[in-house]
Enzyme design. Structure first.
Site, PDB file in Angstrom:
ATOM      1  N   GLY A 181      23.308   6.621  -4.461  1.00 39.02           N
ATOM      2  CA  GLY A 181      23.611   6.800  -3.037  1.00 39.02           C
ATOM      3  C   GLY A 181      25.090   6.674  -2.737  1.00 39.02           C
ATOM      4  N   ASP A 182      25.466   7.114  -1.536  1.00 37.75           N
ATOM      5  CA  ASP A 182      26.848   7.003  -1.036  1.00 37.75           C
ATOM      6  C   ASP A 182      27.852   7.796  -1.874  1.00 37.75           C
ATOM      7  OD1 ASP A 182      25.851   5.269   0.906  1.00 37.75           O
ATOM      8  OD2 ASP A 182      26.195   3.515  -0.347  1.00 37.75           O
ATOM      9  N   GLU A 183      27.412   8.896  -2.426  1.00 36.07           N
ATOM     10  CA  GLU A 183      28.289   9.689  -3.298  1.00 36.07           C
ATOM     11  C   GLU A 183      29.230  10.594  -2.507  1.00 36.07           C
ATOM     12  OE1 GLU A 183      24.960   9.821  -3.321  1.00 36.07           O
ATOM     13  OE2 GLU A 183      24.198   9.174  -5.277  1.00 36.07           O
ATOM     14  N   LYS A 211      27.562  12.725   0.094  1.00 34.79           N
ATOM     15  CA  LYS A 211      26.666  13.837   0.457  1.00 34.79           C
ATOM     16  C   LYS A 211      26.972  14.373   1.847  1.00 34.79           C
ATOM     17  CE  LYS A 211      23.215  11.055  -0.107  1.00 34.79           C
ATOM     18  NZ  LYS A 211      23.906   9.900  -0.702  1.00 34.79           N
ATOM     19  N   ASN A 238      18.089   4.319   6.747  1.00 35.82           N
ATOM     20  CA  ASN A 238      18.738   3.587   5.647  1.00 35.82           C
ATOM     21  C   ASN A 238      19.962   4.372   5.154  1.00 35.82           C
ATOM     22  OD1 ASN A 238      16.964   5.569   4.704  1.00 35.82           O
ATOM     23  ND2 ASN A 238      16.250   4.412   2.935  1.00 35.82           N
ATOM     24  N   ALA A 239      19.958   5.675   5.385  1.00 38.53           N
ATOM     25  CA  ALA A 239      21.081   6.523   4.985  1.00 38.53           C
ATOM     26  C   ALA A 239      22.251   6.346   5.947  1.00 38.53           C
ATOM     27  CB  ALA A 239      20.646   7.989   4.982  1.00 38.53           C
ATOM     28  N   GLY A 240      23.459   6.491   5.413  1.00 35.79           N
ATOM     29  CA  GLY A 240      24.661   6.520   6.248  1.00 35.79           C
ATOM     30  C   GLY A 240      25.564   7.585   5.671  1.00 35.79           C
ATOM     31  N   HIS A 241      25.685   8.702   6.336  1.00 36.51           N
ATOM     32  CA  HIS A 241      26.449   9.846   5.809  1.00 36.51           C
ATOM     33  C   HIS A 241      27.712  10.033   6.644  1.00 36.51           C
ATOM     34  CE1 HIS A 241      22.608  11.673   3.792  1.00 36.51           C
ATOM     35  NE2 HIS A 241      22.879  10.434   3.410  1.00 36.51           N
ATOM     36  N   THR A 242      28.856   9.906   5.981  1.00 39.39           N
ATOM     37  CA  THR A 242      30.129   9.901   6.707  1.00 39.39           C
ATOM     38  C   THR A 242      30.816  11.253   6.614  1.00 39.39           C
ATOM     39  OG1 THR A 242      30.321   7.640   5.884  1.00 39.39           O
ATOM     40  CG2 THR A 242      32.255   8.553   7.004  1.00 39.39           C
ATOM     41  N   GLN A 250      20.086   8.980   0.072  1.00 42.47           N
ATOM     42  CA  GLN A 250      20.085   8.078  -1.092  1.00 42.47           C
ATOM     43  C   GLN A 250      20.529   8.864  -2.337  1.00 42.47           C
ATOM     44  OE1 GLN A 250      16.928   7.922   1.039  1.00 42.47           O
ATOM     45  NE2 GLN A 250      18.368   6.702   2.182  1.00 42.47           N
ATOM     46  N   THR A 256      25.915   1.904   6.365  1.00 37.99           N
ATOM     47  CA  THR A 256      24.787   1.491   7.201  1.00 37.99           C
ATOM     48  C   THR A 256      24.731  -0.023   7.361  1.00 37.99           C
ATOM     49  OG1 THR A 256      23.505   3.418   6.594  1.00 37.99           O
ATOM     50  CG2 THR A 256      22.244   1.530   7.326  1.00 37.99           C
ATOM     51  N   ARG A 275      27.634  -3.792   3.685  1.00 40.02           N
ATOM     52  CA  ARG A 275      27.716  -4.614   2.466  1.00 40.02           C
ATOM     53  C   ARG A 275      28.733  -4.031   1.501  1.00 40.02           C
ATOM     54  NH1 ARG A 275      21.598  -4.678   0.492  1.00 40.02           N
ATOM     55  NH2 ARG A 275      21.764  -2.540   1.245  1.00 40.02           N
ATOM     56  N   ARG A 325      29.977  -2.553  -1.848  1.00 40.49           N
ATOM     57  CA  ARG A 325      29.299  -1.855  -2.942  1.00 40.49           C
ATOM     58  C   ARG A 325      29.806  -2.381  -4.281  1.00 40.49           C
ATOM     59  NH1 ARG A 325      30.784   3.666   0.083  1.00 40.49           N
ATOM     60  NH2 ARG A 325      29.113   3.722   1.615  1.00 40.49           N
TER      61      ARG A 325
HETATM   62  P1  GDP Z   1      26.855   9.566   1.553  1.00 35.82           P
HETATM   63  O1  GDP Z   1      25.863   8.533   1.930  1.00 35.82           O
HETATM   64  O2  GDP Z   1      26.566  10.161   0.215  1.00 35.82           O
HETATM   65  O3  GDP Z   1      27.040  10.627   2.595  1.00 35.82           O
HETATM   66  O4  GDP Z   1      28.251   8.812   1.400  1.00 35.82           O
HETATM   67  P2  GDP Z   1      28.848   7.679   2.402  1.00 35.82           P
HETATM   68  O5  GDP Z   1      29.327   8.327   3.628  1.00 35.82           O
HETATM   69  O6  GDP Z   1      27.900   6.548   2.545  1.00 35.82           O
HETATM   70  O7  GDP Z   1      30.032   7.112   1.512  1.00 35.82           O
HETATM   71  C1  GDP Z   1      31.033   7.926   1.013  1.00 35.82           C
HETATM   72  C2  GDP Z   1      32.374   7.391   1.531  1.00 35.82           C
HETATM   73  O8  GDP Z   1      33.428   8.007   0.817  1.00 35.82           O
HETATM   74  C3  GDP Z   1      32.633   7.741   2.984  1.00 35.82           C
HETATM   75  O9  GDP Z   1      33.415   6.738   3.561  1.00 35.82           O
HETATM   76  C4  GDP Z   1      33.403   9.049   2.896  1.00 35.82           C
HETATM   77  O10 GDP Z   1      34.230   9.276   4.039  1.00 35.82           O
HETATM   78  C5  GDP Z   1      34.244   8.790   1.690  1.00 35.82           C
HETATM   79  N1  GDP Z   1      34.608   9.966   0.881  1.00 35.82           N
HETATM   80  C6  GDP Z   1      33.881  11.046   0.540  1.00 35.82           C
HETATM   81  N2  GDP Z   1      34.546  11.814  -0.344  1.00 35.82           N
HETATM   82  C7  GDP Z   1      35.733  11.198  -0.551  1.00 35.82           C
HETATM   83  C8  GDP Z   1      36.845  11.471  -1.397  1.00 35.82           C
HETATM   84  O11 GDP Z   1      36.895  12.437  -2.152  1.00 35.82           O
HETATM   85  N3  GDP Z   1      37.881  10.566  -1.377  1.00 35.82           N
HETATM   86  C9  GDP Z   1      37.871   9.465  -0.568  1.00 35.82           C
HETATM   87  N4  GDP Z   1      38.908   8.638  -0.594  1.00 35.82           N
HETATM   88  N5  GDP Z   1      36.839   9.188   0.232  1.00 35.82           N
HETATM   89  C10 GDP Z   1      35.769  10.029   0.218  1.00 35.82           C
HETATM   90  P1  IMO Z   2      22.770   7.185   1.556  1.00 41.44           P
HETATM   91  O1  IMO Z   2      21.921   8.337   2.033  1.00 41.44           O
HETATM   92  C1  IMO Z   2      23.026   3.610  -0.907  1.00 41.44           C
HETATM   93  C2  IMO Z   2      19.391   1.214  -1.297  1.00 41.44           C
HETATM   94  C3  IMO Z   2      19.439  -0.181  -0.700  1.00 41.44           C
HETATM   95  C4  IMO Z   2      18.512  -0.912  -1.651  1.00 41.44           C
HETATM   96  C5  IMO Z   2      17.441   0.130  -1.954  1.00 41.44           C
HETATM   97  C6  IMO Z   2      16.190  -0.002  -1.100  1.00 41.44           C
HETATM   98  O2  IMO Z   2      23.775   6.739   2.540  1.00 41.44           O
HETATM   99  O3  IMO Z   2      23.324   7.458   0.204  1.00 41.44           O
HETATM  100  P2  IMO Z   2      15.639   0.589   1.447  1.00 41.44           P
HETATM  101  O4  IMO Z   2      16.213   0.055   2.719  1.00 41.44           O
HETATM  102  O5  IMO Z   2      15.762   2.067   1.310  1.00 41.44           O
HETATM  103  O6  IMO Z   2      14.245   0.125   1.186  1.00 41.44           O
HETATM  104  O7  IMO Z   2      16.544  -0.089   0.276  1.00 41.44           O
HETATM  105  O8  IMO Z   2      18.044   1.397  -1.706  1.00 41.44           O
HETATM  106  N1  IMO Z   2      19.730   2.308  -0.370  1.00 41.44           N
HETATM  107  C7  IMO Z   2      20.899   2.953  -0.385  1.00 41.44           C
HETATM  108  N2  IMO Z   2      22.010   2.755  -1.134  1.00 41.44           N
HETATM  109  N3  IMO Z   2      22.974   4.641  -0.031  1.00 41.44           N
HETATM  110  C8  IMO Z   2      21.868   4.877   0.696  1.00 41.44           C
HETATM  111  O9  IMO Z   2      21.735   5.963   1.473  1.00 41.44           O
HETATM  112  C9  IMO Z   2      20.781   3.986   0.570  1.00 41.44           C
HETATM  113  N4  IMO Z   2      19.550   3.905   1.143  1.00 41.44           N
HETATM  114  C10 IMO Z   2      18.929   2.888   0.555  1.00 41.44           C
HETATM  115  O10 IMO Z   2      20.747  -0.700  -0.719  1.00 41.44           O
HETATM  116  O11 IMO Z   2      19.177  -1.189  -2.857  1.00 41.44           O
HETATM  117 MG    MG Z   3      25.800   6.515   2.547  1.00 36.51          MG
END
Ligand code: GDP
Ligand code: IMO
Ligand code: MG
Length: 425
Positions: free
Chosen positions: A12-14, A16, A38-42, A223, A299, A302, A304
């Site tokens: 997760g948090d790659e 997306k 549970n997702a947080g997409h930035t 995720q 979200t 915490r 990472r």
């Molecule tokens: P998601 O859940 O997969 O959409 O990812 P998140 O939004 O939870 O976390 C990715 C974080 O990395 C966010 O704060 C984005 O703004 C940031 N981000 C995404 N791509 C890049 C990048 O190439 N470089 C940097 N510095 N930040 C990035």
């Molecule tokens: P995005 O879409 C990162 C993790 C939680 C926990 C496990 C189970 O932003 O990538 P849950 O609340 O789903 O039952 O928690 O999954 N988790 C994530 N980790 N990014 C997420 O979403 C996540 N959604 C759930 O931290 O380890």
């Molecule tokens: Mg996220």
């Protein structure tokens, strides 16, 4: 390309949200098919930050239809709060946002149960505390409330009553918590139903119809594959099918093979919550990546956990979801480091293993590293340095699929489409 999926290839948090927003420009629909808030997409556009939880990440493109599919678990209060927030940024109406009538509803007791279990154990997962797992449990046990049930009070009372007596006893005697009276929960959910009813449709038919009209559909994963209920590092997973398979069960893509499946991966690895993490760094390097990469959950806030890129895990993800290419993010964070490593295999009980198959005990996996010459790219529009090129070539050669896109900053424009590879276009 008519059907495209964007899926997290790690925990997760790659990035997306960023890649979905980028490629949504050329798509007609963006569909969420599983997970919940549970997702947080930035997404960053011209210095303005938007964080989305259940609303698809194509929403900033006015031409894009946003669809929340039936595999999603929806907490109505959060959905409406997210909706009113995004409406301040862009026009979102029942014309361009559709919510499945058969998505599963997260109720008050799901959230309470999630929290109670995390406190009491016996095994802490480190969930987001949003009630995701308990809501999916009710779905599987055929006791869930569906979005359409919110629209009819009699049905809502009937459906809610099914599990309520059992839950009230469980909460009182096992967790010493009183759950809200059923009458108040009915009133609360019914009121939300009235507010969101104009968004509710049969999204399966909608997607089917749009596909037959030749529209381009992007399925946005939440995720990551390693958090998938079946493919992931069980029990430290979420409760849904985060891999490509979730698209077929959670949205429908009737009769269509996915043409492109982009796996989004950070240039290193992170994880939130509990569970094995072979390349995790507990030293200054890990702390440096965490701080420089601002690795804090979108979200839950915490920190990472951080570590080097893990090829055996990615090899496994490629197989689980038939990924066709990688979008590699956060390369800027690795620029100017003093050392750079990639884990290319593990040593497990004296054997070399190059793919994190489920039979492997990841707690027991000793990562084997290849050292790379650090790159010092400033990503100012020029060609990538030879060192950066070597780093990316190693990844694509080892995964057998191209790194089609790489990102070097959070903003929508901070990406490079590599060579003549037209990912998602
Ligand atoms: P998601 O859940 O997969 O959409 O990812 P998140 O939004 O939870 O976390 C990715 C974080 O990395 C966010 O704060 C984005 O703004 C940031 N981000 C995404 N791509 C890049 C990048 O190439 N470089 C940097 N510095 N930040 C990035
Ligand atoms: P995005 O879409 C990162 C993790 C939680 C926990 C496990 C189970 O932003 O990538 P849950 O609340 O789903 O039952 O928690 O999954 N988790 C994530 N980790 N990014 C997420 O979403 C996540 N959604 C759930 O931290 O380890
Ligand atoms: Mg996220």
């Amino acid at each position: 390309m008519q059907t495209l999926a964007i899926i997290g290839a790690q925990w997760g948090d790659e990035g997306k949200g960023k890649i979905t927003d980028l490629l949504a420009e050329k798509c007609d629909l963006v569909v969420r098919y599983q997970g919940g808030h549970n997702a947080g997409h930035t997404i960053w556009v011209n210095g303005v930050k938007t964080v989305l939880h259940v609303i698809p990440s194509g929403v900033l493109h006015p031409h894009c239809l946003s669809v929340i599919g039936h595999g999603v678990v929806l907490e109505p209060e959060n959905f409406l709060a997210e909706l009113s927030k995004i409406q301040k940024v862009t026009k979102v109406t029942p014309d361009n946002l559709k919510l499945s009538s058969t998505a599963t509803v997260i109720t008050s007791y799901h959230k309470l149960l999630d929290a109670a279990r995390e406190v009491q154990g016996p095994e802490k997962i480190g969930t987001t505390g949003k009630g995701i797992g308990p809501a999916y449990e009710d779905k599987v046990s055929r006791r869930a409330i569906k979005v359409k049930d919110l629209l009819d009070k009699d049905t809502l009372v009937r459906r809610l009553s099914m599990g309520y007596a059992e839950k009230a006893i469980l909460f009182k005697h096992l967790y010493q918590i009183d759950i809200p009276a059923i009458e108040s929960e009915v009133e609360r959910l019914y009121a939300y139903g009235q507010t969101l009813k104009d968004y509710v449709v049969d999204t399966f038919s909608l997607i089917d119809q749009k596909l037959s009209q030749g529209k381009r559909v992007l399925f946005e994963g939440a995720q990551g594959i390693l958090l998938d209920i079946d493919y992931g590092t069980y029990p430290y997973v979420t409760s849904s099918s985060t891999a490509a398979s979730g698209i077929y069960t959670g949205a429908g893509c009737p009769g269509k093979k996915l043409e492109e499946v982009i796996g989004v991966a950070k240039a290193y690895t992170t994880r939130v919550g509990e569970g094995p993490f072979p390349t995790e760094l507990f030293d200054d390097v890990g702390a440096y990546i965490q701080q420089t990469g601002k690795e804090i959950g979108a979200t839950t806030g915490r920190k990472r956990r951080c570590g080097w890129l893990d090829i055996p895990l990615l090899r496994y993800s490629v197989k689980c979801s038939q990924l066709t290419s990688i979008a590699l993010t956060k390369l800027d964070i690795l620029s100017n480091m003093n050392e750079l490593k990639i884990c290319y295999a593990y040593e497990v009980n004296g054997k070399i293993v190059d793919c994190a198959y489920p039979g492997i005990n990841l707690h027991n996996a000793k990562p084997l590293y290849k050292d790379f010459k650090p790159f010092k790219d400033s990503f100012d529009g020029g060609k990538p340095s030879a060192e950066l090129d070597t780093y990316m070539s190693f990844i694509q050669e080892n995964l057998g699929i191209p790194v089609g896109i790489y990102a070097y900053g959070p903003d929508r424009n901070q990406v490079v489409f590599r060579q003549d590879y037209h990912a998602g276009r």
